[in-house]
Design a protein around this motif. Structure first.
Motif, PDB file in Angstrom:
ATOM      1  N   THR A   1      17.517 -61.836 -57.583  1.00  0.00           N
ATOM      2  CA  THR A   1      18.719 -61.107 -56.821  1.00  0.00           C
ATOM      3  C   THR A   1      17.725 -60.121 -55.863  1.00  0.00           C
ATOM      4  O   THR A   1      17.950 -60.291 -54.754  1.00  0.00           O
ATOM      5  N   LEU A   2      16.776 -59.445 -56.513  1.00  0.00           N
ATOM      6  CA  LEU A   2      15.985 -58.569 -55.469  1.00  0.00           C
ATOM      7  C   LEU A   2      14.549 -59.223 -55.151  1.00  0.00           C
ATOM      8  O   LEU A   2      14.158 -59.239 -54.087  1.00  0.00           O
ATOM      9  N   ILE A   3      14.062 -59.909 -56.148  1.00  0.00           N
ATOM     10  CA  ILE A   3      12.704 -60.262 -56.138  1.00  0.00           C
ATOM     11  C   ILE A   3      12.898 -61.880 -56.738  1.00  0.00           C
ATOM     12  O   ILE A   3      13.619 -62.411 -57.374  1.00  0.00           O
ATOM     13  N   ASP A   4      12.113 -62.743 -55.780  1.00  0.00           N
ATOM     14  CA  ASP A   4      12.332 -64.087 -56.122  1.00  0.00           C
ATOM     15  C   ASP A   4      10.973 -64.500 -56.830  1.00  0.00           C
ATOM     16  O   ASP A   4       9.719 -64.787 -56.538  1.00  0.00           O
ATOM     17  N   SER A   5      11.195 -64.500 -58.097  1.00  0.00           N
ATOM     18  CA  SER A   5      10.151 -64.598 -59.221  1.00  0.00           C
ATOM     19  C   SER A   5      10.181 -65.977 -59.914  1.00  0.00           C
ATOM     20  O   SER A   5       9.346 -65.884 -60.961  1.00  0.00           O
ATOM     21  N   GLN A   6      10.610 -67.004 -59.181  1.00  0.00           N
ATOM     22  CA  GLN A   6      10.840 -68.188 -59.749  1.00  0.00           C
ATOM     23  C   GLN A   6       9.432 -68.908 -60.178  1.00  0.00           C
ATOM     24  O   GLN A   6       9.162 -69.500 -61.187  1.00  0.00           O
ATOM     25  N   HIS A   7       8.546 -68.724 -59.233  1.00  0.00           N
ATOM     26  CA  HIS A   7       7.162 -69.588 -59.353  1.00  0.00           C
ATOM     27  C   HIS A   7       6.436 -68.917 -60.403  1.00  0.00           C
ATOM     28  O   HIS A   7       5.845 -69.579 -61.228  1.00  0.00           O
ATOM     29  N   MET A   8       6.520 -67.694 -60.627  1.00  0.00           N
ATOM     30  CA  MET A   8       5.500 -67.083 -61.768  1.00  0.00           C
ATOM     31  C   MET A   8       6.379 -67.209 -63.155  1.00  0.00           C
ATOM     32  O   MET A   8       5.784 -67.583 -63.959  1.00  0.00           O
TER      33      MET A   8
ATOM     34  N   ALA B   1       5.109 -72.811 -68.684  1.00  0.00           N
ATOM     35  CA  ALA B   1       4.496 -73.878 -68.707  1.00  0.00           C
ATOM     36  C   ALA B   1       3.253 -73.604 -69.463  1.00  0.00           C
ATOM     37  O   ALA B   1       2.551 -74.331 -70.223  1.00  0.00           O
ATOM     38  N   HIS B   2       2.667 -72.519 -68.992  1.00  0.00           N
ATOM     39  CA  HIS B   2       1.340 -72.113 -69.731  1.00  0.00           C
ATOM     40  C   HIS B   2       1.484 -72.067 -71.085  1.00  0.00           C
ATOM     41  O   HIS B   2       0.728 -72.654 -71.914  1.00  0.00           O
TER      42      HIS B   2
ATOM     43  N   ILE C   1      -1.465 -63.834 -65.313  1.00  0.00           N
ATOM     44  CA  ILE C   1      -1.634 -64.543 -64.195  1.00  0.00           C
ATOM     45  C   ILE C   1      -1.053 -64.122 -62.928  1.00  0.00           C
ATOM     46  O   ILE C   1      -0.848 -64.785 -61.826  1.00  0.00           O
ATOM     47  N   ARG C   2      -0.559 -62.786 -62.924  1.00  0.00           N
ATOM     48  CA  ARG C   2       0.505 -62.104 -62.092  1.00  0.00           C
ATOM     49  C   ARG C   2      -0.392 -62.049 -60.691  1.00  0.00           C
ATOM     50  O   ARG C   2       0.214 -62.043 -59.512  1.00  0.00           O
ATOM     51  N   HIS C   3      -1.811 -62.144 -60.657  1.00  0.00           N
ATOM     52  CA  HIS C   3      -2.410 -61.825 -59.503  1.00  0.00           C
ATOM     53  C   HIS C   3      -2.785 -63.223 -58.565  1.00  0.00           C
ATOM     54  O   HIS C   3      -3.285 -63.215 -57.653  1.00  0.00           O
ATOM     55  N   ARG C   4      -2.305 -64.254 -59.084  1.00  0.00           N
ATOM     56  CA  ARG C   4      -2.716 -65.537 -58.440  1.00  0.00           C
ATOM     57  C   ARG C   4      -1.880 -65.677 -57.173  1.00  0.00           C
ATOM     58  O   ARG C   4      -0.541 -65.314 -56.998  1.00  0.00           O
ATOM     59  N   ALA C   5      -2.410 -65.945 -56.227  1.00  0.00           N
ATOM     60  CA  ALA C   5      -1.808 -65.878 -54.881  1.00  0.00           C
ATOM     61  C   ALA C   5      -0.604 -67.041 -54.642  1.00  0.00           C
ATOM     62  O   ALA C   5       0.337 -66.781 -54.036  1.00  0.00           O
ATOM     63  N   ASP C   6      -0.550 -67.925 -55.590  1.00  0.00           N
ATOM     64  CA  ASP C   6       0.269 -69.201 -55.535  1.00  0.00           C
ATOM     65  C   ASP C   6       1.397 -68.569 -56.237  1.00  0.00           C
ATOM     66  O   ASP C   6       2.528 -69.475 -56.198  1.00  0.00           O
ATOM     67  N   LEU C   7       1.446 -67.629 -56.957  1.00  0.00           N
ATOM     68  CA  LEU C   7       2.729 -67.075 -57.641  1.00  0.00           C
ATOM     69  C   LEU C   7       3.158 -65.943 -57.340  1.00  0.00           C
ATOM     70  O   LEU C   7       3.643 -65.095 -57.967  1.00  0.00           O
TER      71      LEU C   7
END
Length: 242
Positions: A15-22, A28-29, A82-88
């Motif tokens: 809704t506010l944040i697009d967190s799907q990739h993370m 999966a991890h 993994i929250r600091h990964r640029a791709d996430l």
């Protein structure tokens, strides 16, 4: 007569944040670490909004509770590792900051959050985007039963002294809509999140927004008692072009 206090409560993820990739990457991890087959992306996103315990129970219904508890802790650890990964990256959806700033500036209107995130996860997300000061009440899965149970929203209303008739919940999943309806509040869906608009409508959404710019006029129309058609027109005023 003093005007009633208006409360607008937002879901966070979808809704506010697009967190799907993370979320998908963390899940999966963790599944791989525990020797479990990866799930389709759509299945993982379908449970966004639930508390983590409830989400894993839905994704792994035949797994022993003890194993699920270990997976739950592994997910929490992985999410922060993994929250600091640029791709996430977890960007704000378009128009979020402007909509929050405009509503926050309104006399007699206060904002809150009701989310399946933990307090730690929510604090990190709000700090990252500089949004913390907009909200007077933060309700999470640490404090109340998982959505769609209405307790998180009821706690938010009690915290600020707002009546259900003067409360609106803005969310992207059926769990948000069902929570709002169960609490007697107005339910606004958004069509940019993780559940389809038709799912939100069938769950009881009063209206489904297609742009954050439509939120303020829709709330105005709703709370000034304008006809339903006026609110419906407000919700599509800012519709994005396909």
């Amino acid at each position: 007569m003093t005007a009633p206090l208006r409360l607008v409560v937002f879901d966070c993820d979808g809704t506010l944040i697009d967190s799907q990739h993370m979320i998908v990457a963390a899940m999966a991890h963790v599944f791989a670490a525990h020797g479990l087959a990866a799930l389709p992306r759509a299945d993982v996103l379908s449970i966004v909004g639930l508390s983590l315990d409830e989400a894993l129970a839905a994704l792994l219904p035949d797994t022993e509770p003890g194993i699920r508890r270990r997976i739950t802790q592994s997910y929490k650890d992985a999410f922060f590792e993994i929250r600091h990964r640029a791709d996430l990256a977890e960007p704000l959806f378009p128009g979020v900051r402007e909509a929050l700033a405009a509503l926050h500036a309104r006399p007699g209107t206060v904002l809150g959050i009701a989310t399946g995130k933990s307090q730690r996860g929510l604090a990190h997300a709000l700090e990252t985007h500089g949004l913390r000061d907009y909200f007077v009440t933060l309700q999470t899965a640490d404090d109340a039963p998982s959505k769609p149970h209405p307790e998180m929203l009821r706690r938010a209303m009690r915290a600020v002294g707002a009546a259900a008739a003067d409360t609106a919940l803005v969310g992207d999943t059926s769990y948000d809509i069902e929570m709002a309806r169960a609490a007697g509040a107005h339910a606004f869906g958004v069509d940019w999140g993780y559940h389809a608009p038709e799912t939100l409508r069938s769950s009881g959404a009063h209206f489904v927004l297609s742009d954050f710019a439509a939120l303020a006029p829709a709330l105005d129309a709703l709370w000034t008692g304008e006809p339903r058609q006026a609110v419906r027109e407000a919700t599509v005023h800012g519709r994005r072009e396909p």
